[in-house]
Write a protein that holds these residues in place. Structure first.
Motif, PDB file in Angstrom:
ATOM      1  N   GLY A  67       0.823  -1.207   0.000  1.00  0.00           N
ATOM      2  CA  GLY A  67       0.000   0.000   0.000  1.00  0.00           C
ATOM      3  C   GLY A  67       0.850   1.246   0.000  1.00  0.00           C
ATOM      4  O   GLY A  67       1.608   1.477   0.949  1.00  0.00           O
ATOM      5  N   GLU A 105       2.652  -0.875  -4.793  1.00  0.00           N
ATOM      6  CA  GLU A 105       1.722   0.205  -5.110  1.00  0.00           C
ATOM      7  C   GLU A 105       0.807  -0.202  -6.252  1.00  0.00           C
ATOM      8  O   GLU A 105       1.269  -0.717  -7.275  1.00  0.00           O
ATOM      9  CB  GLU A 105       2.500   1.462  -5.496  1.00  0.00           C
ATOM     10  N   ALA A 106      -0.474   0.053  -6.093  1.00  0.00           N
ATOM     11  CA  ALA A 106      -1.432  -0.270  -7.143  1.00  0.00           C
ATOM     12  C   ALA A 106      -1.375   0.730  -8.290  1.00  0.00           C
ATOM     13  O   ALA A 106      -1.653   0.382  -9.445  1.00  0.00           O
ATOM     14  CB  ALA A 106      -2.841  -0.313  -6.560  1.00  0.00           C
ATOM     15  N   ARG A 119       5.334  -1.324  -8.944  1.00  0.00           N
ATOM     16  CA  ARG A 119       4.152  -0.591  -9.409  1.00  0.00           C
ATOM     17  C   ARG A 119       4.005  -0.656 -10.925  1.00  0.00           C
ATOM     18  O   ARG A 119       5.010  -0.552 -11.634  1.00  0.00           O
ATOM     19  CB  ARG A 119       4.207   0.862  -8.942  1.00  0.00           C
ATOM     20  N   PRO A 120       2.797  -0.819 -11.440  1.00  0.00           N
ATOM     21  CA  PRO A 120       1.587  -1.164 -10.679  1.00  0.00           C
ATOM     22  C   PRO A 120       1.559  -2.660 -10.372  1.00  0.00           C
ATOM     23  O   PRO A 120       1.677  -3.491 -11.266  1.00  0.00           O
ATOM     24  CB  PRO A 120       0.463  -0.771 -11.619  1.00  0.00           C
ATOM     25  N   ARG A 132      -0.407  -5.621  -7.612  1.00  0.00           N
ATOM     26  CA  ARG A 132      -1.467  -5.845  -6.625  1.00  0.00           C
ATOM     27  C   ARG A 132      -1.151  -7.067  -5.772  1.00  0.00           C
ATOM     28  O   ARG A 132      -0.545  -8.032  -6.240  1.00  0.00           O
ATOM     29  CB  ARG A 132      -2.833  -5.991  -7.291  1.00  0.00           C
ATOM     30  N   VAL A 143       2.144 -11.615  -5.384  1.00  0.00           N
ATOM     31  CA  VAL A 143       1.710 -10.365  -5.997  1.00  0.00           C
ATOM     32  C   VAL A 143       1.603 -10.596  -7.502  1.00  0.00           C
ATOM     33  O   VAL A 143       2.132 -11.575  -8.036  1.00  0.00           O
ATOM     34  CB  VAL A 143       2.685  -9.201  -5.698  1.00  0.00           C
ATOM     35  N   ASP A 152       1.364  -8.538 -11.537  1.00  0.00           N
ATOM     36  CA  ASP A 152       1.357  -7.370 -12.415  1.00  0.00           C
ATOM     37  C   ASP A 152       1.041  -7.860 -13.819  1.00  0.00           C
ATOM     38  O   ASP A 152       0.550  -8.974 -14.008  1.00  0.00           O
ATOM     39  CB  ASP A 152       2.693  -6.622 -12.346  1.00  0.00           C
ATOM     40  N   ASP A 207      -2.820  -1.223   3.283  1.00  0.00           N
ATOM     41  CA  ASP A 207      -3.653  -1.244   2.085  1.00  0.00           C
ATOM     42  C   ASP A 207      -5.104  -0.854   2.340  1.00  0.00           C
ATOM     43  O   ASP A 207      -5.999  -1.230   1.594  1.00  0.00           O
ATOM     44  CB  ASP A 207      -3.574  -2.605   1.385  1.00  0.00           C
TER      45      ASP A 207
END
Length: 431
Positions: free
Chosen positions: A25, A48-49, A143-144, A146, A163, A165, A181
């Motif tokens: 987050g 980072e989203a 980034r980006p 999730r 994670v 991407d 987050d």
């Protein structure tokens, strides 16, 4: 615990990277924590989203009230110096309730202060954080990207997460995973930490409002049956305006044109700040309280809204979350200063100390915001005279006022050194 690896921005680091601390987050609290930890020489990863060159959605036009303790910490971290837009000084706090005769006015000069805090626009703060993050020599920014879920790791000294991407999923691991987050924290859910949720039945409208009188340093909190109406002195001759309405009325209020919304705002707030003449675009947010049942798990910790999302009355949310982050950084800093053999930033001992140290501040701040929100919206006939008498008495009780002021300025519980304005133990980070 140091790392010689260079940050990869905006590309993504290696497939199975390991870090001292992994923050999920990149919002207000997560980014602030990353800055605080980088100065300790730690290998920190920030998930980072938002893609590069884009701010997270939380950095919008809402107005943030920074308590004095928050200003102290952000100044020490070099973030305040990056603000480009003017901020608004809070020199007085005026509290009243529509329909009640009592009121309380807190004046900073009475407590030997020039101000209680400052008003900062969230977007400006986000840009300042981004500018500061770009200067960090060790930070790895994903980034980006999730968060997908937890992953198995045979080594009890690590916590692994999954994670994703555009290239697919990967595994990251760290000595400590930090859930920053937000209210609907995926990390909190994955850890199996329950959260108690309470819906206040209110929708908050947030906008920038202009009055025929320029702000004079007074922040107004006007309580009402359907929620608070707040007027916050910004630094651009406008006010930050927050207006709570019952959920059943939210659609109708959202449909009002500018003139209709200004008329409603004037009726709810009154004429203390003069005639309202214009307002900007309006944003809507639900008023809810979400409290995690616990704030730590093996090699994981919750901070900010992931740990507790509270009613915005009294403007305590971000200030509380920042104290979470600064306390965590201070405990890690203490262990680093004590010797490398103790410097496991995800140890059970450290996390237990964190949870115990944060509990008094967390409990008292949550009780304050929740109590005021419920008391203000209680329409029982007996409550009206009692509230009026309470506000009237508070305005004439210096001791009670001092307790209220101390909390409003961010001085609850065991306050982190950076929030007190003290020097850090490890100046300039570890070599």
């Amino acid at each position: 615990m140091t790392s010689d690896a260079k940050p990869q921005m905006p590309s993504t680091p290696a497939l199975h990277a390991s870090h001292d601390v992994l923050i999920v987050g990149g919002g207000l609290v997560g980014a602030s924590l990353a800055i605080a930890l980088d100065r300790l020489g730690l290998d920190v990863g920030l998930i980072e989203a938002a893609p590069p060159c884009a701010l997270p959605a939380v950095f919008d036009e809402r107005n943030l009230s920074f308590a004095e303790a928050t200003l102290n910490a952000l100044g020490a971290l070099g973030v305040l110096a990056k603000l480009r837009a003017p901020t608004g000084s809070i020199q007085r706090i005026h509290i009243s309730r529509r329909g009640d005769f009592g009121r309380t006015v807190l004046d900073a000069q009475r407590y030997g202060r020039e101000e209680f805090g400052r008003i900062v626009v969230a977007r400006d703060f986000g840009e300042a954080l981004e500018a500061r993050l770009a200067e960090l020599p060790r930070l790895h920014r994903y980034r980006p990207v999730r968060f997908v879920g937890l992953a198995d790791d045979a080594d009890p000294g690590w916590r692994a997460i999954r994670v994703a991407d555009g290239a697919g999923e990967r595994i990251l691991r760290a000595r400590l995973v930090v859930a920053a987050d937000g209210t609907r924290s995926g990390v909190r859910d994955a850890l199996g930490i329950a959260a108690d949720e309470y819906d206040y039945g209110q929708t908050l409208f947030v906008t920038r409002l202009r009055s025929e009188r320029a702000p004079d340093g007074t922040a107004y909190e006007r309580l009402g049956d359907d929620g608070p109406t707040a007027l916050l002195p910004r630094g651009d001759r406008h006010y930050g305006f927050i207006h709570g309405v019952a959920n059943a009325q939210a659609d109708a209020v959202a449909a009002l044109d500018e003139a209709g919304f200004l008329a409603r705002a004037q009726d709810a707030f009154g004429w203390r700040a003069g005639r309202f003449v214009s307002c900007g675009a309006r944003s809507l947010y639900p008023a809810i309280r979400v409290l995690a049942a616990r704030t730590v798990a093996p090699r994981a910790v919750l901070v900010g809204n992931a740990a507790q999302t509270i009613h915005p009355i009294g403007a305590q949310g971000f200030n509380l979350g920042l104290r979470d982050a600064m306390t965590l950084a201070e405990l890690i800093e203490h262990d680093l200063a004590a010797g490398a053999e103790k410097a496991d930033c995800g140890s059970a001992d450290l996390l237990e100390r964190y949870a115990q140290r944060r509990k008094p501040d967390r409990d008292r701040t949550v009780e304050f915001s929740d109590g005021i929100a419920r008391l203000a919206s209680n329409e029982t006939a007996l409550m009206r005279p009692l509230r009026s008498l309470g506000l009237f008495a508070l305005d004439r009780m210096p001791t009670a006022q001092s307790l209220l002021v101390g909390g409003a300025m961010g001085y609850r519980g065991d306050v982190p050194a950076l929030c007190r304005g003290d020097e850090p133990m490890l100046r300039g980070g570890r070599a």
